[in-house]
Scaffold this motif. Structure first.
Motif, PDB file in Angstrom:
ATOM      1  N   THR A   1       0.853  -1.179   0.000  1.00 41.45           N
ATOM      2  CA  THR A   1       0.000   0.000   0.000  1.00 41.45           C
ATOM      3  C   THR A   1       0.894   1.236   0.000  1.00 41.45           C
ATOM      4  OG1 THR A   1      -0.091   0.256   2.408  1.00 41.45           O
ATOM      5  CG2 THR A   1      -1.691  -1.263   1.397  1.00 41.45           C
ATOM      6  N   PRO A   2       0.364   2.393  -0.390  1.00 38.95           N
ATOM      7  CA  PRO A   2       1.202   3.597  -0.399  1.00 38.95           C
ATOM      8  C   PRO A   2       1.876   3.886   0.944  1.00 38.95           C
ATOM      9  CG  PRO A   2      -0.780   4.001  -1.668  1.00 38.95           C
ATOM     10  CD  PRO A   2      -0.952   2.644  -1.028  1.00 38.95           C
ATOM     11  N   VAL A   3       1.148   3.760   2.039  1.00 37.75           N
ATOM     12  CA  VAL A   3       1.739   4.050   3.348  1.00 37.75           C
ATOM     13  C   VAL A   3       2.783   2.995   3.703  1.00 37.75           C
ATOM     14  CG1 VAL A   3       1.292   4.230   5.824  1.00 37.75           C
ATOM     15  CG2 VAL A   3      -0.252   5.330   4.198  1.00 37.75           C
ATOM     16  N   GLU A   4       2.510   1.725   3.422  1.00 31.37           N
ATOM     17  CA  GLU A   4       3.495   0.678   3.678  1.00 31.37           C
ATOM     18  C   GLU A   4       4.767   0.942   2.890  1.00 31.37           C
ATOM     19  OE1 GLU A   4       0.608  -3.213   4.560  1.00 31.37           O
ATOM     20  OE2 GLU A   4       1.336  -2.779   2.535  1.00 31.37           O
ATOM     21  N   ARG A   5       4.606   1.369   1.664  1.00 33.16           N
ATOM     22  CA  ARG A   5       5.771   1.625   0.822  1.00 33.16           C
ATOM     23  C   ARG A   5       6.594   2.783   1.371  1.00 33.16           C
ATOM     24  NH1 ARG A   5       5.800   1.448  -5.751  1.00 33.16           N
ATOM     25  NH2 ARG A   5       8.014   1.910  -6.071  1.00 33.16           N
ATOM     26  N   ALA A   6       5.909   3.834   1.811  1.00 30.66           N
ATOM     27  CA  ALA A   6       6.617   4.976   2.376  1.00 30.66           C
ATOM     28  C   ALA A   6       7.401   4.572   3.619  1.00 30.66           C
ATOM     29  CB  ALA A   6       5.619   6.090   2.715  1.00 30.66           C
ATOM     30  N   VAL A   7       6.768   3.836   4.493  1.00 36.19           N
ATOM     31  CA  VAL A   7       7.428   3.412   5.729  1.00 36.19           C
ATOM     32  C   VAL A   7       8.610   2.498   5.412  1.00 36.19           C
ATOM     33  CG1 VAL A   7       7.152   2.093   7.866  1.00 36.19           C
ATOM     34  CG2 VAL A   7       5.367   3.691   7.148  1.00 36.19           C
ATOM     35  N   PHE A   8       8.427   1.558   4.495  1.00 32.04           N
ATOM     36  CA  PHE A   8       9.500   0.627   4.143  1.00 32.04           C
ATOM     37  C   PHE A   8      10.698   1.377   3.571  1.00 32.04           C
ATOM     38  CE2 PHE A   8      11.861  -2.173   1.365  1.00 32.04           C
ATOM     39  CZ  PHE A   8      11.970  -3.339   2.116  1.00 32.04           C
ATOM     40  N   VAL A   9      10.445   2.282   2.649  1.00 30.20           N
ATOM     41  CA  VAL A   9      11.531   3.022   2.009  1.00 30.20           C
ATOM     42  C   VAL A   9      12.287   3.863   3.038  1.00 30.20           C
ATOM     43  CG1 VAL A   9      12.028   4.935   0.427  1.00 30.20           C
ATOM     44  CG2 VAL A   9      10.528   3.077  -0.296  1.00 30.20           C
ATOM     45  N   LEU A  10      11.556   4.581   3.858  1.00 30.41           N
ATOM     46  CA  LEU A  10      12.203   5.460   4.835  1.00 30.41           C
ATOM     47  C   LEU A  10      12.992   4.668   5.869  1.00 30.41           C
ATOM     48  CD1 LEU A  10       9.280   7.994   5.346  1.00 30.41           C
ATOM     49  CD2 LEU A  10      11.447   8.453   4.189  1.00 30.41           C
ATOM     50  N   ARG A  11      12.452   3.512   6.261  1.00 28.09           N
ATOM     51  CA  ARG A  11      13.097   2.716   7.298  1.00 28.09           C
ATOM     52  C   ARG A  11      14.227   1.853   6.743  1.00 28.09           C
ATOM     53  NH1 ARG A  11      14.946   2.407  12.240  1.00 28.09           N
ATOM     54  NH2 ARG A  11      14.967   0.286  13.078  1.00 28.09           N
ATOM     55  N   GLU A  12      13.933   1.073   5.697  1.00 31.88           N
ATOM     56  CA  GLU A  12      14.884   0.076   5.211  1.00 31.88           C
ATOM     57  C   GLU A  12      15.948   0.666   4.290  1.00 31.88           C
ATOM     58  OE1 GLU A  12      14.875  -2.950   6.414  1.00 31.88           O
ATOM     59  OE2 GLU A  12      13.055  -2.583   7.593  1.00 31.88           O
ATOM     60  N   ALA A  13      15.566   1.625   3.455  1.00 32.25           N
ATOM     61  CA  ALA A  13      16.536   2.178   2.506  1.00 32.25           C
ATOM     62  C   ALA A  13      17.362   3.310   3.112  1.00 32.25           C
ATOM     63  CB  ALA A  13      15.826   2.671   1.248  1.00 32.25           C
ATOM     64  N   PHE A  14      16.737   4.107   3.984  1.00 33.67           N
ATOM     65  CA  PHE A  14      17.425   5.298   4.467  1.00 33.67           C
ATOM     66  C   PHE A  14      17.630   5.325   5.975  1.00 33.67           C
ATOM     67  CE2 PHE A  14      15.292   6.536   0.478  1.00 33.67           C
ATOM     68  CZ  PHE A  14      16.442   6.774  -0.269  1.00 33.67           C
ATOM     69  N   GLY A  15      17.138   4.324   6.674  1.00 37.78           N
ATOM     70  CA  GLY A  15      17.458   4.170   8.083  1.00 37.78           C
ATOM     71  C   GLY A  15      16.836   5.172   9.030  1.00 37.78           C
ATOM     72  N   PHE A  16      15.759   5.814   8.632  1.00 33.63           N
ATOM     73  CA  PHE A  16      15.078   6.707   9.565  1.00 33.63           C
ATOM     74  C   PHE A  16      14.455   5.890  10.694  1.00 33.63           C
ATOM     75  CE2 PHE A  16      15.090   9.423   5.752  1.00 33.63           C
ATOM     76  CZ  PHE A  16      15.568  10.604   6.304  1.00 33.63           C
ATOM     77  N   SER A  17      14.433   6.456  11.881  1.00 33.82           N
ATOM     78  CA  SER A  17      13.865   5.747  13.025  1.00 33.82           C
ATOM     79  C   SER A  17      12.346   5.714  12.923  1.00 33.82           C
ATOM     80  CB  SER A  17      14.276   6.435  14.329  1.00 33.82           C
ATOM     81  OG  SER A  17      13.632   7.699  14.440  1.00 33.82           O
ATOM     82  N   HIS A  18      11.735   4.799  13.676  1.00 38.48           N
ATOM     83  CA  HIS A  18      10.279   4.739  13.690  1.00 38.48           C
ATOM     84  C   HIS A  18       9.694   6.057  14.184  1.00 38.48           C
ATOM     85  CE1 HIS A  18      11.285   0.333  13.955  1.00 38.48           C
ATOM     86  NE2 HIS A  18      10.426   0.333  12.963  1.00 38.48           N
ATOM     87  N   GLY A  19      10.362   6.670  15.155  1.00 32.84           N
ATOM     88  CA  GLY A  19       9.885   7.945  15.666  1.00 32.84           C
ATOM     89  C   GLY A  19       9.939   9.042  14.621  1.00 32.84           C
ATOM     90  N   GLU A  20      11.027   9.087  13.843  1.00 29.57           N
ATOM     91  CA  GLU A  20      11.139  10.093  12.789  1.00 29.57           C
ATOM     92  C   GLU A  20      10.056   9.891  11.731  1.00 29.57           C
ATOM     93  OE1 GLU A  20      15.847  11.203  12.417  1.00 29.57           O
ATOM     94  OE2 GLU A  20      15.260   9.143  11.926  1.00 29.57           O
ATOM     95  N   ILE A  21       9.833   8.641  11.346  1.00 36.84           N
ATOM     96  CA  ILE A  21       8.811   8.352  10.330  1.00 36.84           C
ATOM     97  C   ILE A  21       7.431   8.699  10.850  1.00 36.84           C
ATOM     98  CG2 ILE A  21       7.790   6.540   8.890  1.00 36.84           C
ATOM     99  CD1 ILE A  21      10.512   5.083   9.065  1.00 36.84           C
ATOM    100  N   ALA A  22       7.198   8.433  12.119  1.00 36.29           N
ATOM    101  CA  ALA A  22       5.913   8.798  12.731  1.00 36.29           C
ATOM    102  C   ALA A  22       5.684  10.303  12.601  1.00 36.29           C
ATOM    103  CB  ALA A  22       5.896   8.368  14.192  1.00 36.29           C
TER     104      ALA A  22
END
Length: 292
Positions: free
Chosen positions: A118-139
């Motif tokens: 889904t669009p939101v899943e993709r955004a979270v995956f990219v930010l977390r797995e590709a660029f290493g942003f923390s869960h808090g930052e993504i939130a």
């Protein structure tokens, strides 16, 4: 408070590469990613930057949300797309690791799998797995509770891992197999081509209704080899040339006409040294990322 003294680099310029990379991974489109970055630039220069305490976070959040809006509308239009939909290929440096990335992060195979999120899943995956942003930052970027982001991240990661097979083919072996495959295709030898294809090989061809392409995936070495040689035997291909290039972090094959790309072939090589997934991008609207 962000204050520039006239000697510092503009934060947008400093992070432009990251912004494009984020948008491209979210959208699978070079043209759309460039549009998103331009929209983010406009937003950045309209913003009162004395109030922006963390420019990088502000810019990534802006690009993420712009890309989410674009992705949501794009997925609706893909329902009526003619034939298989594939992402836009992108020329990358021979060693993308030198740019702080890995071939796996930007691989064409991974982009294809990301299309199933889904669009939101993709955004979270990219930010977390590709660029290493923390869960808090993504939130903060997505304005959602951190526990919710953690759940989405876990679900997206499990989804990708279940559908994305990683093949660890070393550079030398990939070069050898690619050269043999190109030679077999150029010689028009059906058996030679089939010998380099895995028995369960699948080929996807994205023409977008603009040029001739297979409107359904092809399965099996016989079907794929015959189709491939049939395309190469067409009169209009007599003046075409093929060359290797690093596309999405991996050695791939370009088809050129008058020096301009008319198609790109990305592929996986299995542990036996056979091609098992072939992805032909020939939609002329999706070849902009193949020119320097």
């Amino acid at each position: 408070m962000a204050i520039m003294d006239g000697t510092e680099q503009d934060p947008f310029t400093e992070h432009r590469r990251l912004l494009f990379a984020t948008a491209y991974r979210m959208l699978g489109s070079v043209a759309d990613a460039e549009d998103i970055v331009q929209d983010a630039w406009l937003a950045w220069h309209k913003e009162d930057r004395t109030e922006v305490r963390h420019p990088k976070a502000y810019l990534v959040r802006t690009v993420t949300n712009l890309a989410l809006n674009r992705l949501t509308s794009a997925q609706a239009t893909r329902v009526s797309y003619v034939g298989p939909w594939l992402p836009e290929p992108l020329l990358t440096a021979p060693d993308v690791a030198d740019a702080g990335e890995t071939a796996e992060d930007v691989s064409f195979a991974l982009l294809v799998v990301l299309e199933t999120l889904t669009p939101v899943e993709r955004a979270v995956f990219v930010l977390r797995e590709a660029f290493g942003f923390s869960h808090g930052e993504i939130a903060g970027f997505l304005e959602r509770p951190e526990p919710t982001i953690r759940q989405i991240a876990r679900r997206a990661r499990e989804h990708v891992q279940a559908r994305h097979t990683r093949f660890d083919t070393d550079k030398a072996r990939r070069e050898q197999v690619t050269a043999r495959f190109m030679s077999a295709c150029a010689g028009g030898d059906l058996n030679a081509v089939m010998e380099l294809l895995a028995p369960e090989v699948t080929a996807w061809s994205d023409g977008g209704g603009k040029v001739t392409a297979a409107i359904r995936p092809l399965h099996g070495a016989v079907s794929v080899a015959r189709w491939l040689l049939g395309v190469m035997a067409k009169p209009e291909m007599a003046t075409a040339t093929v060359a290797t290039a690093t596309v999405n972090g991996e050695l791939s094959i370009l088809c050129l006409m008058g020096g301009a790309p008319i198609g790109a072939l990305t592929f996986d090589i299995d542990d036996s040294g056979l091609l098992c997934n072939l992805r032909f991008q020939v939609n002329p609207d999706k070849l902009g990322g193949l020119t320097n």
